[in-house]
Write a protein that holds these residues in place. Structure first.
Motif, PDB file in Angstrom:
ATOM      1  N   LEU A   3       0.812  -1.219   0.000  1.00 33.04           N
ATOM      2  CA  LEU A   3       0.000   0.000   0.000  1.00 33.04           C
ATOM      3  C   LEU A   3       0.845   1.268   0.000  1.00 33.04           C
ATOM      4  N   ALA A   4       2.132   1.153  -0.292  1.00 33.17           N
ATOM      5  CA  ALA A   4       2.955   2.347  -0.490  1.00 33.17           C
ATOM      6  C   ALA A   4       2.614   2.945  -1.855  1.00 33.17           C
ATOM      7  N   VAL A   5       2.587   4.266  -1.946  1.00 35.34           N
ATOM      8  CA  VAL A   5       2.395   4.896  -3.252  1.00 35.34           C
ATOM      9  C   VAL A   5       3.620   4.536  -4.098  1.00 35.34           C
ATOM     10  N   PRO A   6       3.432   3.818  -5.207  1.00 39.97           N
ATOM     11  CA  PRO A   6       4.580   3.235  -5.923  1.00 39.97           C
ATOM     12  C   PRO A   6       5.669   4.219  -6.341  1.00 39.97           C
ATOM     13  N   HIS A   7       5.309   5.364  -6.897  1.00 38.48           N
ATOM     14  CA  HIS A   7       6.355   6.276  -7.360  1.00 38.48           C
ATOM     15  C   HIS A   7       7.100   6.929  -6.203  1.00 38.48           C
ATOM     16  N   PHE A   8       6.495   7.011  -5.022  1.00 41.38           N
ATOM     17  CA  PHE A   8       7.234   7.511  -3.861  1.00 41.38           C
ATOM     18  C   PHE A   8       8.217   6.446  -3.374  1.00 41.38           C
ATOM     19  N   ALA A   9       7.826   5.188  -3.447  1.00 42.86           N
ATOM     20  CA  ALA A   9       8.745   4.109  -3.078  1.00 42.86           C
ATOM     21  C   ALA A   9       9.956   4.096  -4.009  1.00 42.86           C
ATOM     22  N   VAL A  10       9.742   4.358  -5.293  1.00 43.69           N
ATOM     23  CA  VAL A  10      10.852   4.426  -6.252  1.00 43.69           C
ATOM     24  C   VAL A  10      11.807   5.551  -5.866  1.00 43.69           C
ATOM     25  N   GLN A  11      11.267   6.716  -5.572  1.00 41.98           N
ATOM     26  CA  GLN A  11      12.114   7.848  -5.197  1.00 41.98           C
ATOM     27  C   GLN A  11      12.851   7.565  -3.888  1.00 41.98           C
ATOM     28  N   LEU A  12      12.166   6.970  -2.935  1.00 42.76           N
ATOM     29  CA  LEU A  12      12.802   6.646  -1.656  1.00 42.76           C
ATOM     30  C   LEU A  12      13.938   5.650  -1.866  1.00 42.76           C
ATOM     31  N   ARG A  13      13.717   4.660  -2.712  1.00 43.97           N
ATOM     32  CA  ARG A  13      14.796   3.702  -3.019  1.00 43.97           C
ATOM     33  C   ARG A  13      16.009   4.419  -3.610  1.00 43.97           C
ATOM     34  N   SER A  14      15.767   5.388  -4.476  1.00 46.41           N
ATOM     35  CA  SER A  14      16.874   6.152  -5.063  1.00 46.41           C
ATOM     36  C   SER A  14      17.654   6.889  -3.992  1.00 46.41           C
ATOM     37  N   TYR A  15      16.931   7.535  -3.083  1.00 46.79           N
ATOM     38  CA  TYR A  15      17.599   8.239  -2.002  1.00 46.79           C
ATOM     39  C   TYR A  15      18.405   7.281  -1.119  1.00 46.79           C
ATOM     40  N   LEU A  16      17.800   6.163  -0.743  1.00 46.62           N
ATOM     41  CA  LEU A  16      18.474   5.206   0.121  1.00 46.62           C
ATOM     42  C   LEU A  16      19.731   4.662  -0.549  1.00 46.62           C
ATOM     43  N   ALA A  17      19.662   4.377  -1.850  1.00 40.77           N
ATOM     44  CA  ALA A  17      20.820   3.860  -2.577  1.00 40.77           C
ATOM     45  C   ALA A  17      21.933   4.908  -2.629  1.00 40.77           C
ATOM     46  N   GLU A  18      21.575   6.158  -2.903  1.00 41.79           N
ATOM     47  CA  GLU A  18      22.594   7.218  -2.966  1.00 41.79           C
ATOM     48  C   GLU A  18      23.196   7.503  -1.613  1.00 41.79           C
ATOM     49  N   SER A  19      22.376   7.514  -0.586  1.00 40.87           N
ATOM     50  CA  SER A  19      22.883   7.864   0.739  1.00 40.87           C
ATOM     51  C   SER A  19      23.733   6.733   1.322  1.00 40.87           C
ATOM     52  N   ALA A  20      23.482   5.495   0.892  1.00 39.95           N
ATOM     53  CA  ALA A  20      24.274   4.361   1.367  1.00 39.95           C
ATOM     54  C   ALA A  20      25.616   4.272   0.640  1.00 39.95           C
ATOM     55  N   GLY A  21      25.644   4.788  -0.598  1.00 44.11           N
ATOM     56  CA  GLY A  21      26.845   4.652  -1.402  1.00 44.11           C
ATOM     57  C   GLY A  21      27.756   5.805  -1.236  1.00 44.11           C
TER      58      GLY A  21
END
Length: 135
Positions: free
Chosen positions: A117-135
Motif C-alpha cells: 500500500l505504499a504509493v509506488p512512485h514515492f517508493a521508487v524515489q525513496l529507493r533512489s535516495y536510500l541507494a545514494e545515501s548508502a553509497g
C-alpha cells in the motif's frame, strides 16, 4: 522550474514518517501510505511547498537547511520534487495530525518501499535516495 508539487521523506530517527491517505474514490491512491507533501501554492519554491505541506499535515516545522536531498521527476500532471530530511526520533512527540488522511505512523524505510500500500512512485524515489545515501 515549473512544478506541480513536492513530497518529503521525513526520517524521525531510523524510521520514516508516513500518512495513511483517506479512503475515498475521488483521490489518487486512496487508503495508501503516503509521505508528507502536496500541491504547489502560488509562487512558492519546491522546498517551501514540501515544508508547508509537512506543517499542515503533521504540525512539524522544518527549515530548508534540514533538507538533505532533492530530486525532481516527471508525473502525468507535471514535475514533482522529492526531498529527504532527518530529524531526531523525539520529534514524533510534537506531531499534531492535520485534517487530511486517516492517521500517521513510523515505518522502517525498507518496509515502506516493499509495502503493497505504499504509493509506488514515492517508493521508487525513496529507493533512489536510500541507494545514494548508502553509497
Amino acid at each position: 522550474m515549473e512544478f506541480s508539487g513536492a513530497k518529503l521523506a521525513l526520517f524521525l530517527g531510523d524510521d520514516l514518517l508516513v500518512i495513511r491517505r483517506d479512503d475515498r474514490p475521488d483521490i489518487p491512491w486512496p487508503d495508501h501510505w503516503d509521505l508528507p507533501g502536496g500541491g504547489r501554492e502560488g509562487l512558492e519554491s519546491a522546498a517551501q511547498c514540501a515544508l508547508r505541506e509537512t506543517f499542515e499535515e503533521v504540525g512539524l516545522t522544518l527549515q530548508e537547511r534540514d533538507l538533505v536531498w532533492a530530486r525532481h521527476y516527471q508525473r502525468p500532471h507535471g514535475t514533482v520534487w522529492f526531498f529527504a530530511a532527518h530529524q531526531p526520533p523525539q520529534l514524533q512527540d510534537q506531531i499534531e495530525f492535520g485534517n487530511e488522511g486517516q492517521g500517521w505512523s513510523l515505518m522502517p524505510p525498507q518496509v515502506y518501499c516493499d509495502h503493497p500500500l505504499a504509493v509506488p512512485h514515492f517508493a521508487v524515489q525513496l529507493r533512489s535516495y536510500l541507494a545514494e545515501s548508502a553509497g
